[in-house]
Design an enzyme around this catalytic site. Structure first.
Site, mmCIF file in Angstrom:
data_model
loop_
_atom_site.group_PDB
_atom_site.id
_atom_site.type_symbol
_atom_site.label_atom_id
_atom_site.label_comp_id
_atom_site.label_asym_id
_atom_site.label_seq_id
_atom_site.Cartn_x
_atom_site.Cartn_y
_atom_site.Cartn_z
ATOM 1 N N ASP A 309 -6.059 16.663 33.278
ATOM 2 C CA ASP A 309 -6.003 15.465 33.020
ATOM 3 C C ASP A 309 -5.800 14.547 34.197
ATOM 4 O O ASP A 309 -5.845 13.465 34.243
ATOM 5 C CB ASP A 309 -4.747 15.077 32.079
ATOM 6 N N LYS A 336 -13.272 14.678 26.605
ATOM 7 C CA LYS A 336 -12.089 13.956 26.533
ATOM 8 C C LYS A 336 -12.099 12.684 25.430
ATOM 9 O O LYS A 336 -12.857 12.538 25.024
ATOM 10 C CB LYS A 336 -11.413 13.882 27.862
ATOM 11 N N ARG A 382 -6.624 7.145 30.962
ATOM 12 C CA ARG A 382 -6.393 7.586 32.086
ATOM 13 C C ARG A 382 -7.745 7.121 33.127
ATOM 14 O O ARG A 382 -7.406 6.957 34.331
ATOM 15 C CB ARG A 382 -6.657 9.149 32.155
HETATM 16 C C1 S3P Z 1 -3.114 18.883 25.849
HETATM 17 C C2 S3P Z 1 -3.972 19.652 26.052
HETATM 18 C C3 S3P Z 1 -5.250 19.453 26.994
HETATM 19 C C4 S3P Z 1 -5.192 17.907 27.543
HETATM 20 C C5 S3P Z 1 -4.649 16.964 26.552
HETATM 21 C C6 S3P Z 1 -3.221 17.406 26.202
HETATM 22 C C7 S3P Z 1 -1.842 19.343 24.927
HETATM 23 O O1 S3P Z 1 -6.384 19.280 26.146
HETATM 24 O O2 S3P Z 1 -6.315 17.565 28.123
HETATM 25 O O3 S3P Z 1 -4.344 15.716 27.436
HETATM 26 O O4 S3P Z 1 -0.908 18.699 24.896
HETATM 27 O O5 S3P Z 1 -2.081 20.390 24.334
HETATM 28 P P1 S3P Z 1 -7.274 20.814 25.740
HETATM 29 O O6 S3P Z 1 -6.397 21.442 24.928
HETATM 30 O O7 S3P Z 1 -8.393 20.070 24.998
HETATM 31 O O8 S3P Z 1 -7.651 21.152 26.955
#
Ligand code: S3P
Length: 423
Positions: A309, A336, A382
């Site tokens: 992120d 994303k 972001r």
């Molecule tokens: C998150 C996991 C990440 C991240 C998201 C929050 C979480 O995504 O990018 O902002 O809280 O489990 P991914 O699991 O798709 O990598």
């Protein structure tokens, strides 16, 4: 520009989702301190209320009271707003509940892939009716889950891993997830904090079910630290300033989340971690940041999950560094809240920076020319915050297509930025 003062970032978004969900699944009263009050957290709270849990209003600075109850079939569609974590983690929970629920989200969330979660849940015994291919809306009916789930995830995704662990919890079956690389482990930290039978061996996480630990928990408190991903924008603004020092207090520094600090150190930044402690199973510390002259680096594929992120912000900082920075294997950024990979490069180019997508890599050439131009945030929080930080640099004149999206994870971001950075 001068940076000064001390500040706290809002509550950790990932931990807030998990705390709310676990509290809503419990059959008890849970007091949560420090929960995020932003739009994404409100999406999880709203969905949990529809499923029957007693979730109080999320108000900044106030303790949150959650009364867990047996979940019931929701009346309407569960709207997850902009929040991928809400959708994917709730899907996992619903896999162990034998009623049907329909989930949807905003335009951005409806474009994001859900089969990475529904695929393994269907293999475990849930029934999913897709409404639009790989995305939302969709309906799920939980089932009698198979007791031999061993899922080898093709992506390092904490949301996928957590969905399966939560399906194991609600379905009362043991589960094992093997990740290609370690993703953020907040679900594991919370399960362990609550005394659940969870075992992590490298990239393999096995959960044997909560057994009778779960009903035995009578009531519990959870304390949530500041979000390191939100703090990252303040860290970035402090590094780009000309003088001063910033203290960010009470930030979660879980190593599976704070990989960007290591990359920043390599780029020549001074970020001190002080008063390191552990709260409710999570590492927490204060960060002290001084302005620095940054230099380019290579961010390796293996480093990406712990800073996924923070790539937009790091790319923004790379644009002000000396030399070139390469981010290897950041293809996940395409799915994303927006297609971040393409939009980071396009927006940096609109400001006169050389930035290219090369396959799944992102390459940014640093320069000290004043940044001027218009940025399309695509309503992605972001991106909005990254370019707002770049807007604090000398001679910059950056016009954001919108700035309201920051409220998805960081309400009050622009006020906080203005409070710590001054001309
Ligand atoms: C998150 C996991 C990440 C991240 C998201 C929050 C979480 O995504 O990018 O902002 O809280 O489990 P991914 O699991 O798709 O990598």
């Amino acid at each position: 520009m001068r940076v000064e003062g001390s500040i706290r970032a809002p509550g950790d978004k990932s931990i807030t989702h998990r705390a709310l969900i676990i509290a809503a699944l419990s059959r008890t009263r849970v007091q949560i301190v420090g929960a995020l009050t932003a739009a994404d957290a409100k999406s999880t709270a709203r969905v949990l209320r529809q499923l029957g849990a007693g979730v109080g209003q999320l108000r900044r600075g106030q303790e949150l009271d959650v009364r867990g109850k047996a979940w019931k079939k929701p009346k309407g569609t569960l709207n997850c707003g902009n929040s991928g974590t809400t959708a994917r983690l709730i899907l996992g929970c619903l896999a162990g509940h034998r009623f049907e629920s329909r989930l949807t989200g905003d335009a951005s969330l409806r474009r994001r892939p859900m089969r990475r979660v529904t695929g393994p849940l269907v293999a475990m015994g849930a029934t999913v009716k897709e409404g639009a291919g790989n995305g939302l809306p969709l309906s799920i009916r939980g089932g009698c889950l198979s007791s031999s789930c061993r899922f080898q995830s093709p992506v390092a995704s904490a949301q996928v891993k957590s969905a399966i662990l939560l399906a194991g919890l609600t379905g009362g079956v043991p589960v094992t997830v093997v990740e290609p690389a370690r993703s953020r482990d907040h679900t594991e930290c919370l399960f362990t904090y609550l005394g659940f039978d969870l075992l992590t061996k490298g990239r393999e996480i096995s959960f044997r079910g909560a057994g009778d630990t779960w009903p035995r928990i009578e009531s519990f408190d959870l304390q949530i630290p500041g979000d390191v991903s939100s703090a990252a924008f303040l860290v970035g603004a402090a590094l780009l300033a000309d003088s001063g020092q910033l203290l960010i207090e009470n930030v979660g520094v879980n190593p599976t989340r704070s990989g960007f600090l290591e990359v920043l150190r390599r780029m020549g930044a001074s970020v001190r971690v002080e008063n390191l402690t552990e709260v409710c199973g999570e590492k927490v510390a204060d960060l002290v940041i001084c302005p620095a002259r940054l230099r380019g680096t290579v961010v390796k594929a293996g480093e990406i999950p712990a800073l996924i992120d923070e790539v937009p912000l790091l790319a923004g900082l790379a644009a002000r560094a000396e030399g070139e920075t390469t981010f290897r294997s950041v293809g996940e950024l395409r799915v994303k809240e927006s297609n971040r990979l393409v939009l980071i490069a396009e927006n940096l180019r609109s400001l006169g920076v050389n930035a290219e997508v090369d396959g799944d890599d992102l390459v940014v050439a640093g320069s000290d020319r004043p940044l001027k131009g218009r940025v399309d945030t695509a309503r992605d929080h972001r991106l909005a915050m990254t370019f707002a930080v770049l807007g604090t640099t000398k001679g910059a004149n950056i016009v954001l297509s919108e700035s309201g999206s920051a409220g998805v994870s960081y309400p009050g971001f622009f006020e906080d930025l203005a409070r710590v950075v001054s001309r």
